[in-house]
Design an enzyme around this catalytic site. Sequence first.
Site, PDB file in Angstrom:
ATOM      1  N   HIS A 123      41.280  46.998  39.349  1.00  0.00           N
ATOM      2  CA  HIS A 123      41.290  45.771  38.542  1.00  0.00           C
ATOM      3  C   HIS A 123      41.512  44.607  39.513  1.00  0.00           C
ATOM      4  CE1 HIS A 123      43.125  42.772  35.825  1.00  0.00           C
ATOM      5  NE2 HIS A 123      42.546  43.427  34.837  1.00  0.00           N
ATOM      6  N   ASP A 200      49.096  51.302  40.302  1.00  0.00           N
ATOM      7  CA  ASP A 200      48.898  50.410  39.165  1.00  0.00           C
ATOM      8  C   ASP A 200      48.742  51.288  37.920  1.00  0.00           C
ATOM      9  OD1 ASP A 200      47.896  48.888  37.118  1.00  0.00           O
ATOM     10  OD2 ASP A 200      46.288  47.952  38.300  1.00  0.00           O
ATOM     11  N   GLN A 203      46.924  51.199  32.948  1.00  0.00           N
ATOM     12  CA  GLN A 203      46.076  51.939  32.002  1.00  0.00           C
ATOM     13  C   GLN A 203      46.472  53.404  31.876  1.00  0.00           C
ATOM     14  OE1 GLN A 203      43.780  50.672  30.018  1.00  0.00           O
ATOM     15  NE2 GLN A 203      43.622  48.619  30.872  1.00  0.00           N
ATOM     16  N   LYS A 226      50.048  46.494  26.791  1.00  0.00           N
ATOM     17  CA  LYS A 226      48.998  47.529  26.683  1.00  0.00           C
ATOM     18  C   LYS A 226      49.555  48.831  26.129  1.00  0.00           C
ATOM     19  CE  LYS A 226      46.502  45.684  30.650  1.00  0.00           C
ATOM     20  NZ  LYS A 226      45.240  45.179  30.116  1.00  0.00           N
ATOM     21  N   CYS A 364      37.417  42.453  34.298  1.00  0.00           N
ATOM     22  CA  CYS A 364      38.211  42.163  35.503  1.00  0.00           C
ATOM     23  C   CYS A 364      38.030  43.254  36.552  1.00  0.00           C
ATOM     24  CB  CYS A 364      39.697  41.996  35.181  1.00  0.00           C
ATOM     25  SG  CYS A 364      40.047  40.610  34.121  1.00  0.00           S
TER      26      CYS A 364
END
Length: 407
Positions: A123, A200, A203, A226, A364
């Site tokens: 991202h 990261d 997600q 999220k 993104c």
Amino acid sequence: MSFDVYKIRNHFPILRDKIYGKPLVYLDNGATTQKPLPVIECINAIHRHGNSSIHRGVHYLSDQATDAYEKARQIVQQFIHAKHSHEIIFTSGTTASINGLAFSFGERYIHEGDEIIITEMEHHANIVPWQMLCERKNTKLKVIPFNDDGILQLDEMEKMINKKTRLVAVIHASNTLATINPVKSIVSLAHKYNIPVIIDGAQSVPHIPIDVQEMDCDFFVFSGHKMYGPTGIGILYGKEKWLSDMPPFQGGGEMVDVVTFEKTTYNQLPYKFEAGTMNYVGAIGLGRAVEFILSAGQENIIRHEHDLLKYAVGRLDELGYITLYGRAPEKTSIVSFNIWDVHPYDAGMVLDKMGIAVRTGTHCAQTVMQHYGIEGNIRASFALYNTSEEIDYMVEGIKKVKSMFSG
Ligand code: PMP
């Protein structure tokens, strides 16, 4: 534990709303999820009866708010299996966590000529802060490629590592391809050369259980919004040894020990990294969101979302005019695709008029689009409250789009 998606849906008031007179079909969960009643009510209750700045006052309300905030930290600690609660830093989200790291880690450990490794499927939040650091420090970014199925080419990673490599920063689950990357192998490979790893998890956290100690990553970052929590709150997890050595990324109230005009000493962890009035409402709401996920059951979420993914891929494939991006064996519940001869924005607009919210564009992740030589695509990302009927309705929408735009 049994899982009834229709009962789960009852927790989300917005799912009963109508858009253009049609039932909302919300398939943009990769961007942000909807909020369940326990989170909505928790935030409401704080503002009605529990609001006060934390860590500041001796009065009752301040104490209550501080306790709730620190309890939220412990909830998050247990949720991602961190060793210490002071390894959990509240930030405003994944982007803020990574930028903070790029500053603090960068200031301390990155020097001219050094190298940082990321992947081709990051991202923008895990590309741009590193590029900015590279510009400041005159360092170099190296990129692990992925193949057309969306699988990282890890043999390339080992070839990239050399004496100048200072850091590896990797997306856990791709927000576009849905690939769940083998972060444990990535961490152990990097650690073989004493290189720390940032994951990261924006997600991955909403979809799969996280154990940062088992993963052995050095840093792990994610966002509350999220994962059914509020906006404007996120987490920076770091191993104690790094966090205690790194300089703070923001100066101000609360992050200090003694302030004089000559010199300032910093507060202990985690407060050293929490300058100013923190988003305690968001943090407490995030704690409620974690409890909501746990009460739904992470195994149930995995199973349900896996079924949705399989069903969606099957229904899209049978249409015969869909290009699907990302076919890794381990995926979260996202389908990224294009309808042949149709611009993704046209598709998004028609679906919108049917009450269907999908994301269109580059999500993104422009470098992912560049890999496939496309301008953008359509992304449907599923959450624990989505149903196979909603996927059927999306497929009806896609058929309509196809007939409208390419005959
Ligand atoms: N990383 C990934 C993988 C993401 O999907 C996102 C959000 N789309 C981000 C980082 C940035 O998260 P936020 O906007 O909440 O800071």
